[in-house]
Motif scaffolding. Structure first.
Motif, PDB file in Angstrom:
ATOM      1  N   HIS A   1       0.735  -1.216  -0.103  1.00  0.00           N
ATOM      2  CA  HIS A   1       0.028  -0.045  -0.123  1.00  0.00           C
ATOM      3  C   HIS A   1       0.725   1.344  -0.052  1.00  0.00           C
ATOM      4  O   HIS A   1       0.689   2.256  -0.584  1.00  0.00           O
TER       5      HIS A   1
ATOM      6  N   ASN B   1      -5.439  -0.385 -10.307  1.00  0.00           N
ATOM      7  CA  ASN B   1      -6.612  -0.216 -10.103  1.00  0.00           C
ATOM      8  C   ASN B   1      -6.806  -0.388  -8.546  1.00  0.00           C
ATOM      9  O   ASN B   1      -7.860  -1.133  -8.265  1.00  0.00           O
ATOM     10  N   GLY B   2      -6.039   0.589  -7.918  1.00  0.00           N
ATOM     11  CA  GLY B   2      -6.058   0.396  -6.369  1.00  0.00           C
ATOM     12  C   GLY B   2      -5.425  -1.044  -5.777  1.00  0.00           C
ATOM     13  O   GLY B   2      -4.549  -1.536  -6.940  1.00  0.00           O
TER      14      GLY B   2
ATOM     15  N   ASP C   1      -8.721  -4.444  -3.234  1.00  0.00           N
ATOM     16  CA  ASP C   1     -10.037  -3.580  -3.465  1.00  0.00           C
ATOM     17  C   ASP C   1     -11.095  -4.095  -4.532  1.00  0.00           C
ATOM     18  O   ASP C   1     -10.879  -4.809  -5.375  1.00  0.00           O
TER      19      ASP C   1
ATOM     20  N   ILE D   1     -13.297  -2.281  -6.614  1.00  0.00           N
ATOM     21  CA  ILE D   1     -13.652  -1.316  -7.341  1.00  0.00           C
ATOM     22  C   ILE D   1     -14.696  -1.319  -8.609  1.00  0.00           C
ATOM     23  O   ILE D   1     -15.572  -0.474  -8.931  1.00  0.00           O
TER      24      ILE D   1
ATOM     25  N   THR E   1     -15.284   3.996  -7.878  1.00  0.00           N
ATOM     26  CA  THR E   1     -14.511   5.364  -7.630  1.00  0.00           C
ATOM     27  C   THR E   1     -12.972   5.232  -8.623  1.00  0.00           C
ATOM     28  O   THR E   1     -13.220   4.052  -9.284  1.00  0.00           O
TER      29      THR E   1
ATOM     30  N   PRO F   1      -9.465   5.251  -7.971  1.00  0.00           N
ATOM     31  CA  PRO F   1      -8.668   5.094  -6.889  1.00  0.00           C
ATOM     32  C   PRO F   1      -7.726   6.213  -6.822  1.00  0.00           C
ATOM     33  O   PRO F   1      -6.950   6.340  -5.519  1.00  0.00           O
ATOM     34  N   GLN F   2      -7.098   6.654  -7.980  1.00  0.00           N
ATOM     35  CA  GLN F   2      -5.922   7.610  -8.040  1.00  0.00           C
ATOM     36  C   GLN F   2      -6.210   8.769  -7.360  1.00  0.00           C
ATOM     37  O   GLN F   2      -5.539   9.583  -7.431  1.00  0.00           O
TER      38      GLN F   2
ATOM     39  N   GLU G   1      -6.985   9.564  -4.364  1.00  0.00           N
ATOM     40  CA  GLU G   1      -6.418   9.808  -3.155  1.00  0.00           C
ATOM     41  C   GLU G   1      -5.057  10.470  -3.404  1.00  0.00           C
ATOM     42  O   GLU G   1      -4.579  11.400  -2.649  1.00  0.00           O
TER      43      GLU G   1
END
Length: 218
Positions: free
Chosen positions: A73, A140-141, A145, A147, A164, A166-167, A169
């Motif tokens: 992460h 893609n996260g 995840d 998504i 969503t 994810p980028q 954030e």
């Protein structure tokens, strides 16, 4: 790391490297257009989020085996934030032209990835299969995840709802222009589809914080 999870994490690590390679393309093109501003933006992005791992680095040599999820992460955030920060710093110096260049590079990179997958896959039989091939290449996260949701799957159309992007954030953390980055993100996908299977069309509809993708036969 278990034998079951190892291939999943290896694929994820490869996707991280692909984003690093895309940033290298952004930097290379930026150097041709605005060398001083690009060099400064790259240095500042590195200062904030570190330099990328070399492409030859193997996952099992660097991963924290006591904290696999946390390590992955952190790498995800570093990779996405470093690229977004570079674009933000470059745009501060050269204006909106930075994002126009970004869209060009994203589209070309999507084309490149689409051609690579086409050479491996050959003919596909359905819109859903095209979507699955895209997922091999799209960061893609995190692997865990959830998504994307397939809402319709037929021989003529595949409808995917992404709850969503994810980028976002990373875009929030770096104060980059999120709308411009979203356009770059979608442009990459369009490039991939147009190279991988030109007989199909991808259309996009924004849906709140989510996005709906429709892959249809032309």
């Amino acid at each position: 790391m278990s034998s079951f999870l190892m291939p999943i994490h290896e694929e994820f690590f490869w996707k991280l490297k692909e984003v690093n390679e895309r940033m290298n393309l952004l930097v290379s093109e930026g150097m041709l257009r605005w060398s001083e501003a690009t060099e400064e933006a790259q240095w500042m992005a590195w200062e904030d989020y570190g330099q990328p791992l070399a492409r030859h680095v193997q996952l099992d040599k660097v991963i924290d085996k006591e904290n696999i999820h946390g390590w992955l992460h952190e790498r995800l955030l570093r990779v996405e934030c470093r690229e977004a920060a570079f674009m933000a710093y470059l745009a501060e110096r050269v204006g909106q032209e930075a994002y126009e260049m970004g869209k060009e590079i994203y589209f070309e990179d999507g084309l490149r990835e689409g051609r690579i997958e086409k050479s491996r896959t050959g003919v596909v039989s359905s819109p859903l299969e095209i979507y699955k091939k895209l997922r091999y290449h799209l960061l893609n996260g995190m692997p865990c995840d959830q998504i994307d949701e397939v809402l319709e799957d037929s021989p003529e159309v595949c409808h995917i709802h992404k709850n969503t992007i994810p980028q976002r954030e990373a875009w929030r953390r770096t104060n980059v222009d999120a709308l411009q980055m979203e356009e770059m993100y979608l442009t990459w996908m369009k490039g991939f589809y147009s190279a991988f299977e030109p007989g199909y069309l991808m259309t996009v509809e924004k849906n709140g914080l989510g996005v709906d993708f429709f892959i249809t036969k032309k």
